[in-house]
Design a protein around this motif. Sequence first.
Motif, mmCIF file in Angstrom:
data_model
loop_
_atom_site.group_PDB
_atom_site.id
_atom_site.type_symbol
_atom_site.label_atom_id
_atom_site.label_comp_id
_atom_site.label_asym_id
_atom_site.label_seq_id
_atom_site.Cartn_x
_atom_site.Cartn_y
_atom_site.Cartn_z
ATOM 1 N N UNK A 71 0.832 -1.214 0.000
ATOM 2 C CA UNK A 71 0.000 0.000 0.000
ATOM 3 C C UNK A 71 0.860 1.255 0.000
ATOM 4 N N UNK A 72 1.978 1.211 0.679
ATOM 5 C CA UNK A 72 2.891 2.354 0.704
ATOM 6 C C UNK A 72 3.443 2.624 -0.687
ATOM 7 N N UNK A 73 3.747 1.569 -1.446
ATOM 8 C CA UNK A 73 4.210 1.750 -2.815
ATOM 9 C C UNK A 73 3.137 2.439 -3.654
ATOM 10 N N UNK A 74 1.901 2.019 -3.525
ATOM 11 C CA UNK A 74 0.816 2.657 -4.274
ATOM 12 C C UNK A 74 0.660 4.121 -3.876
ATOM 13 N N UNK A 75 0.822 4.418 -2.591
ATOM 14 C CA UNK A 75 0.738 5.810 -2.127
ATOM 15 C C UNK A 75 1.901 6.638 -2.675
ATOM 16 N N UNK A 76 3.082 6.032 -2.789
ATOM 17 C CA UNK A 76 4.223 6.714 -3.421
ATOM 18 C C UNK A 76 3.918 7.024 -4.881
#
Length: 93
Positions: A71-76
């Motif tokens: 999810x952090x990658x998608x937020x990045x």
Amino acid sequence: KPEFAIGQDAALFTRPLARTITPVIGHDTNLIKLDNLQLHHGEQIIFDQLSLLIRKGDRLCIIGRNGVGKSTLLKLLEGKVEPDSGQVWRAPV
């Protein structure tokens, strides 16, 4: 041929779609480029030297255990989270 990167706990796969439209010469098809990103959450390393290029027509598959940064990658990618270091480039809208 798919490209992939496998970390300790997660994997990221990219694969271009079949090209049915001839691209316009001189136009860049890169949508997002991550270069040498590092991101930490407290003491935990989320990304260490992450580099990724997403082009128009690519498909992404992000797999991994809970808490490894999917999810952090998608937020990045969306611009909702900024990395500790490294560069993020997004195509102008």
